[in-house]
Enzyme design. Structure first.
Site, mmCIF file in Angstrom:
data_model
loop_
_atom_site.group_PDB
_atom_site.id
_atom_site.type_symbol
_atom_site.label_atom_id
_atom_site.label_comp_id
_atom_site.label_asym_id
_atom_site.label_seq_id
_atom_site.Cartn_x
_atom_site.Cartn_y
_atom_site.Cartn_z
ATOM 1 N N ASP A 191 -18.892 16.000 -22.835
ATOM 2 C CA ASP A 191 -20.005 16.769 -22.274
ATOM 3 C C ASP A 191 -19.633 18.246 -22.265
ATOM 4 O OD1 ASP A 191 -18.199 16.922 -20.099
ATOM 5 O OD2 ASP A 191 -19.080 15.124 -19.216
ATOM 6 N N ASP A 226 -19.657 21.846 -20.085
ATOM 7 C CA ASP A 226 -19.808 22.478 -18.777
ATOM 8 C C ASP A 226 -19.919 23.988 -18.969
ATOM 9 O OD1 ASP A 226 -19.372 19.989 -17.353
ATOM 10 O OD2 ASP A 226 -17.299 20.157 -18.006
ATOM 11 N N ASP A 254 -8.040 22.713 -12.412
ATOM 12 C CA ASP A 254 -6.851 21.882 -12.214
ATOM 13 C C ASP A 254 -5.715 22.202 -13.187
ATOM 14 O OD1 ASP A 254 -8.445 20.753 -14.204
ATOM 15 O OD2 ASP A 254 -8.568 18.768 -13.291
#
Ligand code: ATP
Ligand code: MG
Length: 449
Positions: free
Chosen positions: A64, A66, A156
């Site tokens: 996907d 983002d 992260d």
């Protein structure tokens, strides 16, 4: 879009020009490009970020796309009629185009920073404070908006913090991510221990990316995991369910399973399974491994995989162990079996919640095993027409492939489904009319009842 050079925080980025990276516009979803161009046309900055950029650089097809922007969720919401704001811990805007969703997030800042408002240019110092940490350091809310460089540091792993802009097709690297991408390292941004405390799910994410990309988790990033694994106990079972599904149903479950097995996280996620594996029969452990290789092969062929099949396999070792302990011989609709099946599901439910429809279907797969192996003329057609027949038959084939001796039941059902009328007739004639009653053991003469 406003000038890139004027974006606050840009000065700490290494900017990689178009000629020096491999991302090509044609590999980006047209919907993501549409979001970027509308943001730019309205005077906002917008970047592709996260897994999409990482996977494009690795030559993989992104799952996907983002987008990160300096527009607030409300501003994004107003630009796209087809959008809605979701999430509480992180407020995100989902912009929907048919089946594709583009996730748009506003640049996040460091939560500990004070609210500063520059009267002349409010957007430049936009810091809407809405963050909270509990006493363990866990981020329970994280909606402090900030600059792009701060946004990069809130992510992260370094490889997940690269930004791509269609304005000049440049790549922005704030934390030496390209070097980690080249050397195949998963490296936490900032102090790993602190970042795991903020969000313990990052321990599972590290493992997932390692399985997916075949990358190594760098030593400093891996080191605290063992001692912090218990923090996963504070994460909601619903979020852990999502992570478990991502770990095992995105095409690399075999390696995710091996990594999990060798990590301190296994008991936080799947305690009943890993405990049972220490006492189970070799074919029960083998079934699990075959289920993973099967799942990965199906995904490679773009076939669907269902979470209930995954759970039926994951919980097979604890189910069989509890059946042995309770001296329950067969998988069928007996009260004893159904109780053990529900108990097995309930135990796992304490770690990762299992939605009702999934646990129900999972139990049906197990229950049908009895009907697939103990066939009668009266029951075969009802079994064949059961909505869960196909999954139960696949499960039966797995059990046989794993080494269980089931009297060639798999072969029987294969011929019964796909054979010609004569073959089917022969199979039916070979069956008893009704289920044979179990022979009672004769008591030796003279013994007491
Ligand atoms: P995938 O290929 O699974 O979609 P992804 O890297 O895109 O991988 P997402 O869960 O879609 O992962 O998240 C998008 C991005 O948001 C990540 O790349 C990362 O930068 C950031 N992110 C997501 N979850 C976290 C988290 N728990 N902590 C910090 N940053 C996160
Ligand atoms: Mg993603």
């Amino acid at each position: 879009m406003p000038e890139l050079a004027e974006l606050p925080g840009i000065e700490s980025a290494r900017i990689i020009p178009r000629e020096e990276h491999s991302i090509s516009r044609k590999d980006i979803s047209p919907h993501a490009l549409k979001v970027l161009s509308r943001l730019a046309a309205s005077g906002f900055y917008g970047f592709l970020v996260g897994g999409g950029v990482r996977d494009l650089l690795l030559g993989e097809k992104p799952k996907d796309f983002d987008v990160a922007t300096n527009a607030t969720p409300e501003e994004v919401r107003q630009l796209f009629r087809n959008s809605r704001v979701i999430g509480r811990r992180f407020r995100i805007v989902h912009v929907r185009f048919g089946r594709e969703i583009i996730e748009v997030t506003t640049f996040r800042g460091a939560p500990e920073k004070q609210l500063t408002v520059d009267e002349k240019s409010p957007r430049r110092s936009l810091k809407h404070v809405d963050a909270a940490q509990n006493e363990d350091g866990l981020m329970v809310r994280d909606n402090v908006y900030g600059q792009i460089d701060e946004d990069a540091r809130r992510r992260d792993f370094t490889i997940n913090a690269l930004y791509y802009t269609t304005d000049g097709f440049k790549l922005l690297d704030f934390c030496n991510a390209l070097s980690d991408l080249k050397t195949h390292q998963i490296r936490m941004i900032g102090d790993p221990q602190e970042r795991y405390r903020e969000d313990p799910v990052r321990m599972l994410r590290a493992l997932r990316f390692s399985a997916k990309l075949g990358f190594e988790i760098s030593d400093e990033t891996a080191a605290p995991v063992e001692s912090l694994s218990e923090l996963l106990g504070g994460i909601s079972p619903a979020r852990l369910f999502d992570e478990l599904i991502k770990l095992f149903s995105t095409g690399y479950s075999q390696s995710a399973y091996q990594l999990l097995r060798n990590s301190g996280l296994k008991h936080a996620l799947l305690a009943p399974t890993f405990e049972a594996l220490e006492h189970c029969q070799p074919e029960e452990a083998r079934l699990l491994e075959l289920a993973f290789s099967n799942t990965d092969a199906r995904i490679a062929l773009e076939k669907a995989v269902t979470p209930y099949f995954l759970f039926a396999a994951l919980l097979w070792p604890p189910l069989r162990l509890s059946m042995r302990q309770a001296d329950c011989g067969s998988l069928d609709s007996s009260t004893q079996f159904l109780r053990l099946a529900s108990q097995t599901l309930a135990e796992q439910n304490q770690f990762t919640s299992i939605p009702k429809r999934i646990s129900y279907a999972c139990r049906e797969i197990w229950e049908l095993q009895g009907r697939l192996t103990t066939r009668t003329r009266q029951t075969v057609d009802a079994t064949l027409n059961h909505p869960r027949f196909r999954a139960a038959y696949d499960f039966l084939l797995l059990r046989e492939a794993a080494g269980e001796a089931l009297g060639d039941s798999g072969e029987w059902w294969t011929v019964y489904q796909f054979g010609d009328d004569i073959q089917k007739q022969e199979l039916i004639e070979g069956l008893p009319k009704t289920r044979r009653r179990r022979q009672r053991k004769r008591r030796p003469a003279g013994s007491n009842p």
